[in-house]
Write an enzyme that holds these catalytic residues in place. Sequence first.
Site, short mmCIF file in Angstrom:
data_model
loop_
_atom_site.label_atom_id
_atom_site.label_comp_id
_atom_site.label_asym_id
_atom_site.label_seq_id
_atom_site.Cartn_x
_atom_site.Cartn_y
_atom_site.Cartn_z
N ALA A 92 -35.26 -23.66 -7.82
CA ALA A 92 -35.29 -24.58 -8.55
C ALA A 92 -36.20 -24.18 -9.65
O ALA A 92 -35.46 -24.59 -10.86
CB ALA A 92 -35.64 -25.78 -8.07
N TYR A 93 -36.90 -23.41 -9.54
CA TYR A 93 -37.90 -22.99 -10.71
C TYR A 93 -37.14 -22.12 -11.69
O TYR A 93 -37.43 -22.25 -13.05
CB TYR A 93 -39.26 -22.08 -10.13
CG TYR A 93 -40.22 -21.77 -11.14
CD1 TYR A 93 -41.38 -22.65 -11.66
CD2 TYR A 93 -40.25 -20.50 -11.74
CE1 TYR A 93 -42.26 -22.29 -12.44
CE2 TYR A 93 -40.91 -20.02 -12.64
CZ TYR A 93 -41.99 -20.83 -13.05
OH TYR A 93 -42.84 -20.40 -14.18
N ARG A 94 -36.49 -21.30 -11.09
CA ARG A 94 -35.59 -20.39 -12.06
C ARG A 94 -34.44 -20.87 -12.66
O ARG A 94 -33.86 -20.50 -13.66
CB ARG A 94 -35.17 -19.02 -11.39
CG ARG A 94 -36.38 -18.43 -10.81
CD ARG A 94 -35.77 -17.12 -9.94
NE ARG A 94 -36.87 -16.36 -9.23
CZ ARG A 94 -36.84 -15.47 -8.45
NH1 ARG A 94 -35.89 -15.34 -7.59
NH2 ARG A 94 -37.93 -14.75 -8.17
N ARG A 103 -43.94 -22.15 -16.31
CA ARG A 103 -42.91 -23.46 -16.38
C ARG A 103 -43.87 -24.52 -16.03
O ARG A 103 -43.58 -25.82 -16.55
CB ARG A 103 -41.88 -23.54 -15.69
CG ARG A 103 -40.80 -22.47 -16.20
CD ARG A 103 -39.25 -22.82 -15.79
NE ARG A 103 -38.89 -24.04 -15.92
CZ ARG A 103 -38.00 -24.80 -15.46
NH1 ARG A 103 -37.28 -24.51 -14.21
NH2 ARG A 103 -37.47 -25.88 -15.72
#
Length: 413
Positions: free
Chosen positions: A312-314, A345
């Site tokens: 999800a972060y990427r 982020r």
Amino acid sequence: METGYLNKYFSGVIVKKLSEVEANIESSNQHELNGNKAMRQILGTDIQRKEFDTIFLYMEDDFTIDASGKMTWYDSRYNNPKRTEWRFYFPTTEVSKRAKAGDSLFICKRTDDTLLIIIAKKDSTIENQLYWLFDLNEKDADRFIGKTEFSSGDKQIEFAVRMILEQIGIEYEDRSIESYLEPMLIEFHGSFPTTREFSAYARNTITDADPIENPDDTLLKWVNREEALFKLLEQYLIKERIQQGFRIGEDVDVDGFIQFSLSVQNRRKSRAGLSLENHIEALLKEQKIIYSHTPVTEDKSKPDFIFPNIEAYRDRTYPEIELTMLGAKSTCKDRWRQVLAEAERIERKHLLTLESAISENQTNEMINKKLQLVLPLPIHETYTLKQRAWLYSVKMFLEEVKEKQKFYERKQI
């Protein structure tokens, strides 16, 4: 933690904020401090002149200077039958040279009749921690204040107590867990297991933890138990190795001794941080929280935990507000700034620590840097009321992450 645990180490403690005259060794009257009622009570008046073997420490948050010598406590009016005037003579050391007005001078009388003299830098975390440890009020320390009886303390903040004592050179003792030594030697075949294995073993010895309803107390119980068991096993194995000696034929094996000493220090350093991560991970699994542990993000940095996960972060389409990063450091000092460079982020970062009584200067800087401190709830009591209003408990953090996880789960449908 045993009842009145500090009384095992100290028969009394005195503290005072140093004045300009007291801190300046060039202007101080022959390196002497005037004795008052608190000093007379703890240092005694039964002998006209007494010398104490003394360890001196000057402490800031990022380094400590030590020295050894003697302190002299004497009645300068001994020959006057109508008057007494007690004075405390101190030698010039590298420690006393560091003293500045506003620093706190702690005179700690050990149960073996030696002294531990600590000068703690003004507004430092270690200064806050020492006032909390000895339950002394900093606001009253414009004069010498002291105490000879110490409260039993809260079992849940044992780790915080242990950490402060070890910083001032005192090995914390806990005889209540000695019965675990033999089972550990059998379980681990007389050697150290991996950190993950040892953390799991420690958790399994705790039967009254509730990681779902009370994650704050549970985390502290797990950490306290592992720390105590580690010290118990380490002490036994070190003694065993020393008894074997360090020799090659007829010669003393100096390199072997140095290598062994370094291995002890390195094991202690690496285990402390990994231990906390292991127990946090166990909590997350109990709470059914999705996470990634030490994933690689920008510039090859590895934050301790990313929520909901690194995928999800990427995903650049995944809202940044729904992402969370958690760093884990058993102690903070100045190392908390390392977390700021991780997971670019995520603007607002979280850091879970077991550090007690961090100074307001430090926590104000954390707030300005958008770093949210997370501490097990019992450790909150070591902070000021103003700080407590800002601190997160472990449960608060977990609930926030679980709420964000709902967004992730909806996207998977």
